[in-house]
Design an enzyme around this catalytic site. Structure first.
Site, PDB file in Angstrom:
ATOM      1  CE  LYS A 266     -11.541  10.739  -9.191  1.00  0.00           C
ATOM      2  NZ  LYS A 266     -10.303  11.512  -9.048  1.00  0.00           N
ATOM      3  NE  ARG A 340      -0.936   7.217 -12.238  1.00  0.00           N
ATOM      4  CZ  ARG A 340      -0.524   8.289 -11.573  1.00  0.00           C
ATOM      5  NH1 ARG A 340       0.642   8.274 -10.931  1.00  0.00           N
ATOM      6  NH2 ARG A 340      -1.245   9.386 -11.544  1.00  0.00           N
TER       7      ARG A 340
HETATM    8  N1  BES Z   1      -9.325  10.733 -13.645  1.00  0.00           N
HETATM    9  C1  BES Z   1      -8.496  11.317 -12.662  1.00  0.00           C
HETATM   10  C2  BES Z   1      -7.835  12.602 -13.127  1.00  0.00           C
HETATM   11  C3  BES Z   1      -8.773  13.757 -13.360  1.00  0.00           C
HETATM   12  C4  BES Z   1      -9.056  14.623 -12.331  1.00  0.00           C
HETATM   13  C5  BES Z   1      -9.314  13.985 -14.609  1.00  0.00           C
HETATM   14  C6  BES Z   1      -9.887  15.692 -12.539  1.00  0.00           C
HETATM   15  C7  BES Z   1     -10.152  15.057 -14.818  1.00  0.00           C
HETATM   16  C8  BES Z   1     -10.433  15.922 -13.787  1.00  0.00           C
HETATM   17  C9  BES Z   1      -7.394  10.339 -12.251  1.00  0.00           C
HETATM   18  O1  BES Z   1      -7.743   9.001 -12.300  1.00  0.00           O
HETATM   19  C10 BES Z   1      -7.032  10.661 -10.862  1.00  0.00           C
HETATM   20  O2  BES Z   1      -7.859  10.470 -10.002  1.00  0.00           O
HETATM   21  N2  BES Z   1      -5.821  11.140 -10.650  1.00  0.00           N
HETATM   22  C11 BES Z   1      -5.364  11.501  -9.358  1.00  0.00           C
HETATM   23  C12 BES Z   1      -3.969  10.978  -9.207  1.00  0.00           C
HETATM   24  C13 BES Z   1      -3.451  11.050  -7.796  1.00  0.00           C
HETATM   25  C14 BES Z   1      -4.205  10.079  -6.931  1.00  0.00           C
HETATM   26  C15 BES Z   1      -1.989  10.732  -7.814  1.00  0.00           C
HETATM   27  C16 BES Z   1      -5.406  13.013  -9.257  1.00  0.00           C
HETATM   28  O3  BES Z   1      -5.139  13.682 -10.251  1.00  0.00           O
HETATM   29  O4  BES Z   1      -5.749  13.513  -8.188  1.00  0.00           O
HETATM   30 MN    MN Z   2      -8.642   8.350 -10.488  1.00  0.00          MN
END
Ligand code: BES
Ligand code: MN
Ligand code: ZN
Length: 489
Positions: A266, A340
């Site tokens: 990230k 997931r």
């Molecule tokens: N934990 C995150 C989702 C999230 C993002 C929660 C911001 C709270 C605030 C999750 O694991 C994630 O990173 N999801 C990605 C999925 C994508 C890579 C398909 C996302 O939402 O960007």
């Molecule tokens: Mn994630």
């Protein structure tokens, strides 16, 4: 935490007095001191008794000046009373007052015991703080309010408060777990913090890396392999049905104690928020505590998939194919879509072990759900209309609101993989839905399942109804209500 006490008369000595005022009912409300002046002053400050509105005054008292708050209860619904309670502690938490007495005697309406209990719960929840790491808090910013005394509560208040107090305990545990940073709360310490659930009669089982490997949980373990923290599968069992309910209601929580994204790293801005990527697991643990502490008559199993998602020489790579416990193979396109991968193995394990009719998972699963719903509703995805209705109405009643999204074969197709059975991300569009479709592939036939994407609800950047900024405790009140309304006979 603020204490709650019920009394027949106002306490001796210095304290703040609260008088509750329904909307536009100030004229019919008994007010201490110079009532004419106070009513006029309240009207001049545009106080009309809206739920949570506060008008502050002072009246003469043996101790000198006594603070008096007029606090609106609006239409006098349970939620309005909760808002009033929250407004009281928001106003008084650091005011210098240590005791507040809510005097129900002069109230223009007769509130139910439940409404009064929710007022008390609102006060305690809104006053919750976690100051463990603030060693230099200025004196005037330190909380002073220690006790809420409800004077003249209606009959049945003990029972109503016992339920609300169990909710407060559960929400507090969830908030604590969510607030703690990831160097303090990681899979093993999350499990340790939940050990006290045993004191309430909950049976705890914990699987470590070896047990999970033996069970074949390649998806969950793939996420964990970049971290030095050992993953844990935490199982909490409560049977208040005395064996009458053979199959438990199952609650599953995403417990990523920190989500860096892994090799699909990230960006740094805001990454600290990912300490609360275990908010689903936190809600499940808190709900289990609530259910056990109020001796719910239901049979419920809570399971938390606890892992840390880190980049490392041993971390999984984009393109890796892992084999889940269900036997389905997964192409890991993006290591940041890890939730997931954790949930699917936890779901498979719990379905194999308990054959539930109902399974509800909670997860901070996608950023996309925040784009869709902001911070007002959690997303609801389910394969069963009846379950949708049960959860939606529980959410509404408990002030943890849900909004339903679609699932369909067309969305499902988007996560077919060219090399494995399924891939862990679809296109950017509809990202919350394809995440839910992924989970649905791990739901056994006949299981009524719902997925709650709570990414927008776990953490608040500004104070809300019954929370300050920070951890909200979302999900505990919803799950408690869902179980109470549907599984307690
Ligand atoms: N934990 C995150 C989702 C999230 C993002 C929660 C911001 C709270 C605030 C999750 O694991 C994630 O990173 N999801 C990605 C999925 C994508 C890579 C398909 C996302 O939402 O960007
Ligand atoms: Mn994630
Ligand atoms: Zn995540």
């Amino acid at each position: 935490m603020i204490k709650v006490r019920f009394a027949a008369a106002l306490p001796e000595g210095s304290h703040c007095v609260v008088v509750l005022v329904p909307k536009d009912a100030l004229a019919e409300t008994a007010v201490p001191g110079d009532a004419t002046l106070i009513r006029a002053a309240a009207a001049a400050s545009r106080f009309e008794g809206e739920a949570g509105a506060v008008s502050e005054h002072h009246v003469a008292h043996a101790s000198g000046a006594q603070r008096l708050l007029l606090v609106g209860v609006g239409q006098s619904s349970e939620e309005d009373f909760e808002k009033a309670g929250a407004a009281i502690s928001a106003r008084l938490l650091t005011s210098g007052e240590t005791q507040v007495a809510v005097d129900l005697a002069g109230l223009a309406i007769k509130p139910s015991a439940k409404a009064v209990a929710r007022l008390a719960a609102g006060a305690v929840l809104r006053g919750w703080r976690y100051d463990t790491y603030r060693t230099k808090l200025p004196e005037k910013q330190k909380p002073t309010l220690a006790e809420v005394i409800i004077v003249g509560a209606p009959e049945g208040i003990e029972g109503a408060w016992a339920h609300q107090s169990a909710i407060v305990e559960g929400v507090s545990l969830t908030r604590e777990l969510v607030t703690e940073p990831a160097n303090i709360i990681y899979p093993a310490t999350f499990v340790e913090r939940c050990a006290r659930l045993k004191d309430f009669g909950i049976e705890i089982e914990v699987l470590g890396r070896d047990e999970m490997a033996a069970a074949g949980m390649g998806a969950l373990l793939g996420v964990a392999q970049g971290s030095v923290r050992e993953p844990k599968l935490l199982v909490m069992k409560w049977d208040g049905s005395a064996g009458a309910q053979a199959k438990p209601v199952v609650l599953v929580g995403k417990g990523v104690t920190f989500d860096t994204g892994g090799i699909s790293l990230k960006p740094p801005g805001g990454m600290e928020d990912m300490k609360w990527d275990m908010g689903g697991a936190g809600a499940v643990a808190g709900a289990m505590l609530t259910l056990a502490s109020r001796k719910s008559k239901a049979h419920v199993v809570g399971i938390c998939g606890l892992v840390e998602n880190m980049p490392d020489g041993n971390a999984q790579r984009p393109g890796d194919v892992v084999t889940s416990m269900s036997g389905q193979t997964i192409e890991v396109i993006n290591t940041d879509a890890e939730g997931r991968l954790v949930l699917c193995d936890a779901m498979t394990w719990v379905q194999k072990k308990y054959s539930p009719d109902y399974m509800v998972d909670l997860a901070t699963l996608t950023g996309a759900i925040i784009i869709s719903l902001g911070h007002e509703y959690a997303g609801l995805f389910t394969n069963d209309d009846g379950l949708a209705e049960k959860l939606t109405s529980a959410g509404k009643a408990a002030s943890d609101p849900l909004w339903r999204f679609p699932l369909s074969a067309a969305y499902d197709k988007l996560i077919d993989s060219p090399i494995a059975d399924i891939k862990n991300v679809g296109p950017r569009e509809g990202g919350s839905i394809t995440a839910a479709q992924f989970l649905q592939r791990f739901v056994n036939d006949g299981v009524k399942w719902a997925h709650l994407d709570i990414a927008g609800m776990v953490w608040a950047s500004k104070p809300g109804a019954v929370w300050d900024k920070g951890a909200t405790g979302f999900g505990v009140r919803l799950l408690d209500r869902f179980v109470a309304d549907n599984f307690e006979g």
